[in-house]
Design a protein around this motif. Structure first.
Motif, PDB file in Angstrom:
ATOM      1  N   LYS A 136      90.192 -88.021 102.501  1.00 26.29           N
ATOM      2  CA  LYS A 136      91.055 -86.834 102.292  1.00 26.29           C
ATOM      3  C   LYS A 136      90.722 -86.523 100.715  1.00 26.29           C
ATOM      4  O   LYS A 136      90.850 -85.273 100.465  1.00 26.29           O
ATOM      5  CB  LYS A 136      92.513 -87.334 102.543  1.00 26.29           C
ATOM      6  N   ASP A 137      90.294 -87.482  99.672  1.00 21.49           N
ATOM      7  CA  ASP A 137      90.326 -87.159  98.400  1.00 21.49           C
ATOM      8  C   ASP A 137      88.905 -86.901  98.330  1.00 21.49           C
ATOM      9  O   ASP A 137      88.420 -86.860  96.877  1.00 21.49           O
ATOM     10  CB  ASP A 137      90.648 -88.557  97.738  1.00 21.49           C
ATOM     11  N   ARG A 138      87.935 -86.888  98.987  1.00 20.45           N
ATOM     12  CA  ARG A 138      86.359 -86.239  99.035  1.00 20.45           C
ATOM     13  C   ARG A 138      85.638 -87.272  98.247  1.00 20.45           C
ATOM     14  O   ARG A 138      84.912 -87.090  97.310  1.00 20.45           O
ATOM     15  CB  ARG A 138      86.597 -85.031  98.315  1.00 20.45           C
ATOM     16  N   TYR A 139      86.279 -88.653  98.303  1.00 20.45           N
ATOM     17  CA  TYR A 139      85.674 -89.490  97.583  1.00 20.45           C
ATOM     18  C   TYR A 139      83.933 -89.796  97.988  1.00 20.45           C
ATOM     19  O   TYR A 139      83.184 -90.041  97.076  1.00 20.45           O
ATOM     20  CB  TYR A 139      86.490 -90.936  97.541  1.00 20.45           C
ATOM     21  N   PHE A 140      83.927 -89.768  99.262  1.00 20.38           N
ATOM     22  CA  PHE A 140      82.564 -90.184  99.832  1.00 20.38           C
ATOM     23  C   PHE A 140      81.547 -89.032  99.539  1.00 20.38           C
ATOM     24  O   PHE A 140      80.190 -89.426  99.123  1.00 20.38           O
ATOM     25  CB  PHE A 140      82.684 -90.286 101.480  1.00 20.38           C
TER      26      PHE A 140
ATOM     27  N   PHE B 130      84.622-102.176 114.872  1.00 15.68           N
ATOM     28  CA  PHE B 130      84.146-101.297 113.975  1.00 15.68           C
ATOM     29  C   PHE B 130      85.323-100.643 113.171  1.00 15.68           C
ATOM     30  O   PHE B 130      86.505-100.124 114.245  1.00 15.68           O
ATOM     31  CB  PHE B 130      83.193-100.354 114.312  1.00 15.68           C
ATOM     32  N   VAL B 131      85.494-100.111 111.981  1.00 16.58           N
ATOM     33  CA  VAL B 131      86.820 -99.387 111.444  1.00 16.58           C
ATOM     34  C   VAL B 131      86.106 -97.896 111.464  1.00 16.58           C
ATOM     35  O   VAL B 131      85.197 -97.497 112.117  1.00 16.58           O
ATOM     36  CB  VAL B 131      87.199 -99.938 110.237  1.00 16.58           C
ATOM     37  N   ALA B 132      86.840 -97.036 110.763  1.00 18.95           N
ATOM     38  CA  ALA B 132      86.608 -95.534 110.880  1.00 18.95           C
ATOM     39  C   ALA B 132      85.272 -95.542 110.071  1.00 18.95           C
ATOM     40  O   ALA B 132      85.151 -96.162 109.139  1.00 18.95           O
ATOM     41  CB  ALA B 132      87.635 -94.867 110.007  1.00 18.95           C
ATOM     42  N   PRO B 133      84.364 -94.426 110.377  1.00 17.72           N
ATOM     43  CA  PRO B 133      83.163 -94.479 109.805  1.00 17.72           C
ATOM     44  C   PRO B 133      83.516 -94.179 108.239  1.00 17.72           C
ATOM     45  O   PRO B 133      84.143 -93.115 108.031  1.00 17.72           O
ATOM     46  CB  PRO B 133      82.538 -93.452 110.322  1.00 17.72           C
ATOM     47  N   TYR B 134      82.501 -94.380 107.445  1.00 14.62           N
ATOM     48  CA  TYR B 134      82.436 -94.032 106.001  1.00 14.62           C
ATOM     49  C   TYR B 134      81.418 -93.097 105.560  1.00 14.62           C
ATOM     50  O   TYR B 134      81.294 -92.390 104.715  1.00 14.62           O
ATOM     51  CB  TYR B 134      82.513 -95.191 105.296  1.00 14.62           C
ATOM     52  N   PHE B 135      80.173 -93.242 106.577  1.00 13.02           N
ATOM     53  CA  PHE B 135      79.014 -92.362 106.293  1.00 13.02           C
ATOM     54  C   PHE B 135      78.380 -91.744 107.477  1.00 13.02           C
ATOM     55  O   PHE B 135      78.377 -92.372 108.605  1.00 13.02           O
ATOM     56  CB  PHE B 135      77.871 -93.199 105.622  1.00 13.02           C
ATOM     57  N   ASP B 136      78.610 -90.447 107.624  1.00 17.65           N
ATOM     58  CA  ASP B 136      78.533 -89.786 109.110  1.00 17.65           C
ATOM     59  C   ASP B 136      77.011 -89.505 109.186  1.00 17.65           C
ATOM     60  O   ASP B 136      76.617 -88.952 108.450  1.00 17.65           O
ATOM     61  CB  ASP B 136      79.306 -88.268 109.028  1.00 17.65           C
TER      62      ASP B 136
END
Length: 844
Positions: free
Chosen positions: A744-748, A458-464
């Motif tokens: 960092k860009d608050r995209y999510f 797995f990579v870094a989570p995108y949805f916490d």
């Protein structure tokens, strides 16, 4: 004076017949030129075989005496080096492998941002030599093949992701043959990038017309100056490079240099492998080899074509490669791309620019709104084109493609499952596709679990912190205008009507036959008293149910007793109806009492289920197994005869077994294959007696889309979602860095607000407890009033019609029994000058 006899051990790779032949030629030439006798013992090692036989052979020669150990293996034999150092025997390696060709190729691929490539070698020996470089940590993911055959072609076509770059490494005849085979098997396309790496100087013989159907091929060839350098000839001389074999020249000049050193510094050293000499002795093994290495480095200064690697005790040929791009023209115009040297590594031509090639990935995902869903008008999943889909994961994939510069298609698992471990140890769904190489990554609402990390990364989570939640349908109110009639059962209503009828009849009878009633004894009561005919009796019984009452009551004691009892009945029935109506309408507005998983497990009215082969089902399965294990441990503690058993003996089991019960209910209710089926089952139950346990984010999305659904309680078992890649994939670090930059860009945050928006469902009816009683619940009251009004109008019409068709004068009806009394009253009133009143009753 007799010639000195020195013994040397040469270590070669098993199967490297050319290396053995080059060593024999070099030793013979060195003996002739130096005047010493050099006895050579060849020790062969193989990665596929045990080293014990080679170790015994090496130790046997060492026991008899060894002057030097020469290692020409591709990776170096660490045992020979350590043993030689321990006994003071000089050890050195001669680099004759394709290590530097691989280094030049690897750096060239990295300069082009290549992350995957197929390496095709002209021989098995070259492939084995290349592996020693690759295991040191090349960042480019490669597949290595020896030659191009039918099986290797099938391997290349099935490779996922498909290679963006192809590299052929070998001699010029091998390059020509392999490139022809690649073209005939459909591997050479306009979108592919091919690099031909030549190990000889005969590239002028390469057929450039083979490149006419490609967008360009890069050729890596040894520079002309290498010929003089490896031959130890001054660069000012004219060197003939045709048929030059660099490994042979390195061995020949390397052995010549070693023999020169041995002639002045060499002597045979005897040793026993199992009993190395102590380093504290006066003749330390380290000190005994220092003079050899010092003299060797002095001799190497006269060899312009070689460098000394002190760390590896290795003579490295000083190579230089020219990198050229060949255009797809009949003339085969060549453009300088750059050069690579042993000392300075890769140097690119700033004036040359190559159009980058976009990578291609197959992304595994699953249909699960709002993550992935079909766009309006698309009705099938046969096409994995991203243009046919919409959703959170679709938008994220497009963003990653834009940043990381790759093309992609979506691949859906054949069974439609996320992936769970089967009883035989295999996996299904998305996990199986990724582990088996069908897909390159998974971009879906996939939770990170320890079991899955055994087969994928797995990579870094995108949805916490999504978690698990419960959804049920809001209880739907029955649309019934006469709902107020449902407060009492039908038999109660019939009983009330019967009581009204009986009471009306009894009042009429009592008033008619009682001697003290107003109609039978008028003298006892004021004039114009109410006469309870059958019509008046029913009217009195009916109006007694109203707040204003039934009007004037009967005069006789018997009638009043009946009316009193009837009024008590009316009061009790009105109170009962009012209380039950309030309770009935209140219960209708009450929300479900299930507000948590614990409450759901304790009740038996609401059934529930979840999706199979998902982390949600796995959660309940694991929790149930944990409860079973805890019960087993508790039972052992309480039943075993131990000194402290009294601490654990209790009447009740101290741990709730709710998850075992929950799993049993889920299995009895049949887990669904897809989330859409679970939501459909919830909506089918209009009474709100079916719950669906699923991913909290999907449930929240469905609640925002449908006013009939409601989320119960708070999410539990929260876990993040992350992109999954194959184990050891180079994409792991690249995607993780991209995910962190997007965070960092608050995209999510913006992407989440786009899909989880309560305004998407519009305005829903007010379902709060403060909502008043609706017209649908009491509309029947108004309808009953309207019916009464209609009946009144009908009665009016009947009265008018009857009046018009009746006699023209009204009949005067007097009471026969009171004629005489009325005459006397009239006469007396006349004498006194008063006006008599005569009751006139119209008769219709």
């Amino acid at each position: 004076m007799p010639k000195s006899i020195l013994s040397a051990v040469s270590v070669v790779d098993d199967g490297d017949g050319e290396g053995v032949r080059y060593l024999e030629e070099a030793v013979s030439e060195a003996q002739r030129s130096s005047g010493i006798i050099l006895s050579q013992e060849v020790v062969k090692i193989s990665l596929d075989m045990e080293e014990e036989e080679a170790k015994q052979q090496f130790c046997s020669v060492l026991f008899g005496g060894v002057a030097v150990v020469v290692d020409v293996t591709a990776g170096g034999w660490n045992y020979a080096r350590l043993t030689s150092d321990a006994h003071g025997v000089p050890y050195l390696r001669l680099q004759i492998s394709i290590y530097q060709w691989m280094a030049a190729t690897d750096q060239l691929l990295q300069s082009r941002n290549a992350t995957d490539a197929a390496l095709i070698f002209g021989s098995e020996t070259q492939l084995d030599q290349a592996l020693f470089y690759l295991v040191e940590g090349s960042v480019v993911r490669v597949i290595v093949l020896a030659g191009i055959e039918d099986d290797t072609t099938a391997t290349l076509t099935k490779m996922r992701p498909a290679p963006s770059y192809y590299v052929i490494l070998g001699t010029t005849p091998q390059l020509t043959d392999l490139f022809l085979k690649a073209g005939s098997k459909g591997l050479v396309t306009r979108d592919s990038r091919w690099t031909l790496v030549a190990t000889d100087h005969n590239t002028d013989l390469f057929q450039l017309q083979l490149l006419k159907d490609t967008t360009g091929v890069t050729v890596v060839v040894p520079n002309q100056d290498v010929c003089c350098g490896v031959r130890n000839i001054p660069l000012t001389s004219v060197c003939q490079c045709t048929n030059l074999e660099i490994p042979r020249e390195v061995i020949r000049n390397g052995i010549q240099t070693v023999v020169k050193v041995l002639k002045s510094e060499g002597s045979n050293v005897n040793g026993v492998c199992d009993n190395p000499p102590s380093s504290s002795s006066s003749s330390s093994p380290l000190l005994s080899t220092q003079s050899f290495y010092s003299t060797l480095q002095s001799e190497l200064r006269g060899w312009d074509g070689a460098d000394w690697d002190e760390e590896k005790k290795q003579i490295v040929p000083r190579l230089k490669f020219d990198i050229k791009a060949v255009n797809n023209t009949s003339q085969g115009q060549q453009v300088i791309v750059g050069t690579w040297t042993t000392q300075g590594s890769l140097s690119l031509n700033p004036d040359y620019q190559q159009s980058p090639i976009r990578r291609y990935f197959k992304i595994g995902t699953i249909m699960a709104p709002p993550w992935v869903s079909l766009k309006p008008g698309v009705t099938h999943l046969n096409n994995g084109s991203p243009d046919d889909y919409d959703g959170y994961c679709v938008a994220l994939a497009a963003r990653l493609s834009q940043i990381m510069k790759f093309d992609y298609d979506f691949v859906f698992p054949a069974d439609g499952q996320y992936g769970a471990r089967q009883k035989n140890g295999s996996w299904n769904g998305l996990i199986a596709d990724l582990a088996n190489g069908v897909t390159d990554m998974i971009l879906a609402p996939l939770t990170m679990t320890s079991e899955r990390e055994e087969v994928i990364d797995f990579v870094a989570p995108y949805f916490d912190q999504s978690g698990i939640s419960i959804v049920i349908r809001k209880r739907q109110r029955e649309e019934n205008l006469f709902k107020f009639m449902q407060v009492l059962r039908a038999e109660v209503w019939f009983s009330i009507v019967a009581a009204l009828v009986v009471t009306g009849v009894m009042i009429w009878l009592l008033d008619k036959f009682s001697p003290y009633s107003a109609q039978n004894n008028a003298t006892l009561y004021p004039p114009n008293c109410r006469r309870f005919t059958l019509k008046e009796s029913f009217w009195f019984a009916l109006t007694s149910f109203t707040p204003q009452g039934g009007g004037e009551a009967p005069k006789a004691l018997s009638g009043r007793t009946l009316v009193a009892a009837y009024w008590l009945f009316v009061v009790l029935m009105l109170a009962t109806f009012t209380a039950n109506l309030a309770a009935f309408l209140t219960v209708e507005r009450m929300q479900s009492q299930i507000q948590s998983l614990e409450a759901l497990a304790r009740q038996a009215k609401i059934n529930f289920t979840t999706t199979s082969s998902t982390s949600v089902y796995e959660y309940f399965d694991n929790m149930a197994k944990a409860e079973e294990e805890l019960f087993r441990v508790w039972k052992e503690l309480t039943l075993n005869s131990t000194s402290d058993q009294s601490k654990y003996r209790v009447w009740d089991y101290p741990i709730k077994e709710q998850y075992t019960h929950i799993l049993q209910v889920i299995q009895d209710s049949q887990p669904v294959q897809m989330a859409s089926q679970g939501f459909h089952r919830v909506l089918e139950n209009k009474k709100g007696e079916f719950a669906f346990i699923h991913d909290a984010s999907e449930i929240r999305y469905q609640v925002y889309q449908d006013c009939l659904l409601t989320e119960v309680g708070e999410p539990f078992a929260e876990q993040p979602y992350a992109i999954a890649v194959q184990q050891g994939s180079h994409l792991q670090d690249e995607i993780s860095r991209t995910i962190l930059e997007l965070q960092k860009d608050r995209y999510f945050e913006a992407l989440t607000a786009q899909f989880w928006n309560a305004s998407a469902r519009g305005t829903c009816p007010n379902d709060s407890d403060s909502e008043g009683i609706t017209l649908q619940s009491l509309g029947g009251v108004f309808i009953a009033t309207l019916i009464g009004l209609a009946l009144a109008m009908v009665a009016l019409a009947a009265e008018v019609l009857y009046y018009k068709r009746g006699p023209s004068t009204t009949a005067i009806v007097t009471d026969i029994n009171s004629i005489s009394s009325k005459k006397k009253a009239l006469k007396l009133s006349t004498e006194k000058g008063q006006v008599a009143r005569i009751n006139v009753t119209p008769v219709y």
